[in-house]
Design a protein around this motif. Structure first.
Motif, PDB file in Angstrom:
ATOM      1  N   UNK A  68      13.829 -45.426  22.214  1.00  0.00           N
ATOM      2  CA  UNK A  68      13.771 -44.576  21.027  1.00  0.00           C
ATOM      3  C   UNK A  68      15.082 -43.812  20.884  1.00  0.00           C
ATOM      4  N   UNK A  69      15.543 -43.698  19.659  1.00  0.00           N
ATOM      5  CA  UNK A  69      16.809 -43.042  19.396  1.00  0.00           C
ATOM      6  C   UNK A  69      17.974 -43.998  19.272  1.00  0.00           C
ATOM      7  N   UNK A  70      17.744 -45.287  19.479  1.00  0.00           N
ATOM      8  CA  UNK A  70      18.819 -46.265  19.343  1.00  0.00           C
ATOM      9  C   UNK A  70      19.407 -46.226  17.940  1.00  0.00           C
ATOM     10  N   UNK A  71      20.715 -46.188  17.869  1.00  0.00           N
ATOM     11  CA  UNK A  71      21.413 -46.169  16.578  1.00  0.00           C
ATOM     12  C   UNK A  71      21.472 -47.576  15.997  1.00  0.00           C
ATOM     13  N   UNK A  72      21.279 -47.666  14.687  1.00  0.00           N
ATOM     14  CA  UNK A  72      21.319 -48.940  13.980  1.00  0.00           C
ATOM     15  C   UNK A  72      22.274 -48.811  12.798  1.00  0.00           C
ATOM     16  N   UNK A  73      23.167 -49.769  12.676  1.00  0.00           N
ATOM     17  CA  UNK A  73      24.070 -49.824  11.537  1.00  0.00           C
ATOM     18  C   UNK A  73      23.895 -51.162  10.841  1.00  0.00           C
ATOM     19  N   UNK A  74      23.542 -51.134   9.569  1.00  0.00           N
ATOM     20  CA  UNK A  74      23.467 -52.353   8.763  1.00  0.00           C
ATOM     21  C   UNK A  74      24.755 -52.416   7.947  1.00  0.00           C
ATOM     22  N   UNK A  75      25.533 -53.462   8.201  1.00  0.00           N
ATOM     23  CA  UNK A  75      26.846 -53.571   7.565  1.00  0.00           C
ATOM     24  C   UNK A  75      26.730 -53.839   6.073  1.00  0.00           C
ATOM     25  N   UNK A  76      27.730 -53.373   5.346  1.00  0.00           N
ATOM     26  CA  UNK A  76      27.725 -53.521   3.898  1.00  0.00           C
ATOM     27  C   UNK A  76      27.785 -54.983   3.500  1.00  0.00           C
ATOM     28  N   UNK A  77      26.931 -55.325   2.552  1.00  0.00           N
ATOM     29  CA  UNK A  77      26.901 -56.679   2.013  1.00  0.00           C
ATOM     30  C   UNK A  77      27.003 -56.571   0.501  1.00  0.00           C
ATOM     31  N   UNK A  78      27.801 -57.424  -0.104  1.00  0.00           N
ATOM     32  CA  UNK A  78      28.035 -57.355  -1.548  1.00  0.00           C
ATOM     33  C   UNK A  78      26.723 -57.351  -2.323  1.00  0.00           C
ATOM     34  N   UNK A  79      26.558 -56.363  -3.169  1.00  0.00           N
ATOM     35  CA  UNK A  79      25.366 -56.283  -4.000  1.00  0.00           C
ATOM     36  C   UNK A  79      24.229 -55.510  -3.370  1.00  0.00           C
ATOM     37  N   UNK A  80      24.414 -55.049  -2.126  1.00  0.00           N
ATOM     38  CA  UNK A  80      23.346 -54.307  -1.462  1.00  0.00           C
ATOM     39  C   UNK A  80      23.452 -52.826  -1.802  1.00  0.00           C
ATOM     40  N   UNK A  81      22.324 -52.144  -2.069  1.00  0.00           N
ATOM     41  CA  UNK A  81      22.380 -50.726  -2.396  1.00  0.00           C
ATOM     42  C   UNK A  81      22.632 -49.865  -1.172  1.00  0.00           C
TER      43      UNK A  81
END
Length: 229
Positions: A202-215
């Motif tokens: 619990x507490x793990x950091x998550x980064x979703x990288x930018x993808x063209x067209x994603x909000x």
């Protein structure tokens, strides 16, 4: 386009679905011979069973593997590249454990930062009301089991204490890994979500990288794939 929390929670409440494949009587679902070829028997786990993946049917690209990977995120973080369908668990020395994933279909991919603040062994699946209005054939609730769309484990993504509605979870449809298939959730092979569950406290950091067209969600980071045959 930037989305506020309120817009996000109202507009994307149906983030985790099985893409319409789940029927009210999931236990009666029939698979084509081609789909059955993706399974390699059942595995008991905490009183439930999941279908083992037939790795001979899976391209090497999507199999869990240690790779060279540079990221500015600290070791222990998860980085999700939705454009290339990979999740990287960052290690030291510019390495990472890479998993193949299925991601959101067009119009449902997103990017930003989140944190794993809740984890569940063998979750139930309760389709949100908005999803059931669009797909009335869905059950009100589905018990854990081999056809549950969340699989054997679920990791819940939060931001500033708010459940974003997005999950990292298993899938009973291994042929969808590497495709744009969900309403925003990240799906993984059952064996991989079990492995990730053990590695991410619990507490793990998550980064979703930018993808063209994603909000953007709070200023931070498909047509369903049918079974083969």
């Amino acid at each position: 386009m930037s989305l506020t929390k309120r817009q996000f929670l109202s507009g994307f409440a149906a983030a985790c679905t099985a893409g319409g494949l789940v029927r009210a009587d999931a236990s009666a679902r029939a698979y084509s011979p081609a789909a059955l070829a993706y399974f390699a028997g059942d595995q008991e786990d905490y009183g439930h069973a999941y279908r083992l993946t037939n790795w001979k049917k899976i391209k090497p690209r999507w199999r869990r593997q240690l790779v060279q990977y540079f990221s500015t995120e600290p070791p222990g973080s998860a980085v999700i590249d939705t454009g290339n369908h990979f999740l990287y668990l960052v290690f030291e020395n510019r390495t990472a454990l890479r998993y193949g994933v299925g991601v959101g279909q067009d119009g449902y991919r997103w990017y930003g930062r989140a944190r794993i603040d809740h984890k569940t062994l063998w979750p139930r699946w309760d389709p949100p009301p908005g999803l059931r209005q669009r797909h009335p054939e869905l059950p009100v609730s589905m018990a854990p089991g081999p056809d549950n769309p969340l699989g054997p484990r679920t990791l819940y993504l939060y931001r500033d204490g708010v459940d974003l509605g997005y999950r990292l979870h298993g899938t009973p449809e291994p042929w969808t890994i590497g495709a744009n298939v969900s309403y925003g959730c990240i799906r993984m092979f059952p064996e991989d979500i079990i492995d990730l569950y053990l590695r991410c406290p619990l507490g793990t950091r998550v980064l979703v990288l930018k993808h063209l067209g994603a909000p953007v969600i709070d200023e931070a980071a498909t047509a369903h794939t049918e079974p083969p045959g």
